[in-house]
Motif scaffolding. Structure first.
Motif, PDB file in Angstrom:
ATOM      1  N   GLY A  81       0.792  -1.221   0.000  1.00 30.56           N
ATOM      2  CA  GLY A  81       0.000   0.000   0.000  1.00 30.56           C
ATOM      3  C   GLY A  81       0.824   1.270   0.000  1.00 30.56           C
ATOM      4  N   GLU A 120      -2.791   4.637 -12.470  1.00 30.60           N
ATOM      5  CA  GLU A 120      -3.596   4.854 -11.282  1.00 30.60           C
ATOM      6  C   GLU A 120      -4.089   6.295 -11.235  1.00 30.60           C
ATOM      7  N   GLU A 124      -6.974   7.283  -6.073  1.00 34.44           N
ATOM      8  CA  GLU A 124      -6.737   5.882  -5.705  1.00 34.44           C
ATOM      9  C   GLU A 124      -5.424   5.742  -4.951  1.00 34.44           C
ATOM     10  N   SER A 127      -5.899   7.209  -1.431  1.00 38.35           N
ATOM     11  CA  SER A 127      -6.784   6.394  -0.611  1.00 38.35           C
ATOM     12  C   SER A 127      -6.099   5.149  -0.086  1.00 38.35           C
ATOM     13  N   ARG A 128      -5.389   4.425  -0.958  1.00 37.30           N
ATOM     14  CA  ARG A 128      -4.760   3.167  -0.489  1.00 37.30           C
ATOM     15  C   ARG A 128      -3.565   3.466   0.419  1.00 37.30           C
ATOM     16  N   GLN A 131      -5.048   4.594   3.845  1.00 37.54           N
ATOM     17  CA  GLN A 131      -5.621   3.445   4.546  1.00 37.54           C
ATOM     18  C   GLN A 131      -4.524   2.524   5.062  1.00 37.54           C
ATOM     19  N   SER A 132      -3.453   2.371   4.289  1.00 35.42           N
ATOM     20  CA  SER A 132      -2.329   1.536   4.738  1.00 35.42           C
ATOM     21  C   SER A 132      -1.719   2.080   6.019  1.00 35.42           C
ATOM     22  N   ASP A 135      -4.113   1.267   8.881  1.00 36.83           N
ATOM     23  CA  ASP A 135      -4.105  -0.157   9.223  1.00 36.83           C
ATOM     24  C   ASP A 135      -2.802  -0.559   9.908  1.00 36.83           C
TER      25      ASP A 135
END
Length: 245
Positions: A81, A120, A124, A127-128, A131-132, A135
């Protein structure tokens, strides 16, 4: 309150020659980049790192390895990510040439509207990556505690997107953030909101900045003008800074 040190990889020959490396394989640190990575590692020597996470790209893994040399017990893990933006057909092309493409101006002024041809979109990517970070931080906090300090090694546009979110800025403002090779940006992550401690630093000892802030006093201080907040409140007036810790 966990703390993440967002590190951009050191310089590569692609950076020096003005080529958009993207996800091209085999893009390694050049001599200057290796020196930058070593200097960055030295800045982090006194930091109590719980984890080192890196983009899978070679230049990032080399930078992460340089940091790990000063923290022998801390393993380096790879996180997809955090990888470079997928620039698609722009990959490997000179920046001077790309600057003549009409899409270039959109990248500069309205990045949220950009999808790279064959690649990409910047939304996108953001966002990834964001989020990575969330997490990873949750997993590291669960394993090492709420005061854990960790390093994420990634790429310029990726880190800019993460910093922009931490600042509460729209992606269309992320081009206002500068992220130099081998720079460190520090973000403190809390349940309430992120706090940006510094952005794009390339010199100075980072250890003091990474020391968890003292918890506010409770009980006797109440009603006497002493801070009694949640411990994650922003200091009104600016606070005492790291020198008071």
């Amino acid at each position: 309150m966990t703390t993440v040190v967002l590190v951009r990889h050191g310089r590569t020959s692609a950076n020096a020659s003005g080529v958009l490396a993207g996800r091209s394989p085999g893009v390694a640190l050049d001599e200057t980049g290796r020196e930058q990575a070593a200097a960055l590692a030295q800045r982090l020597t006194g930091a109590p790192l719980a984890a080192i996470v890196t983009s899978p790209m070679q230049r990032c893994r080399q930078t992460a390895a340089a940091v790990a040399e000063h923290h022998g017990a801390v393993p380096v893990t790879v996180e997809q990510g955090l990888t470079e933006c997928g620039y698609g057909d722009w990959t490997g092309r000179p920046l001077k040439e790309l600057a003549k493409d009409p899409l270039w101006r959109v990248v500069q002024t309205q990045p949220s509207a950009v999808r790279f041809p064959g690649g990409e979109s910047l939304i996108e990517m953001a966002s990834r990556a964001q989020q990575s970070i969330r997490d990873l931080d949750a997993a590291i906090a669960a394993e090492h505690g709420p005061d854990a300090v960790w390093v994420a090694v990634s790429h310029g546009d990726v880190i800019k997107a993460i910093v922009a979110e931490a600042l509460g800025s729209h992606l269309d403002s992320f081009q206002r953030v500068l992220i130099d090779p081998a720079s460190a940006s520090v973000v403190r992550l809390t349940a309430d909101r992120p706090y940006v401690a510094c952005v794009n630093t390339t010199a100075g000892d980072l250890a003091a900045m990474l020391t968890p802030p003292k918890k506010p006093r409770r009980g006797k201080g109440r009603g006497r003008g002493r801070a009694t907040g949640s411990g994650t409140d922003a200091p009104v007036g600016g606070g005492l800074g790291t020198q008071a810790r």
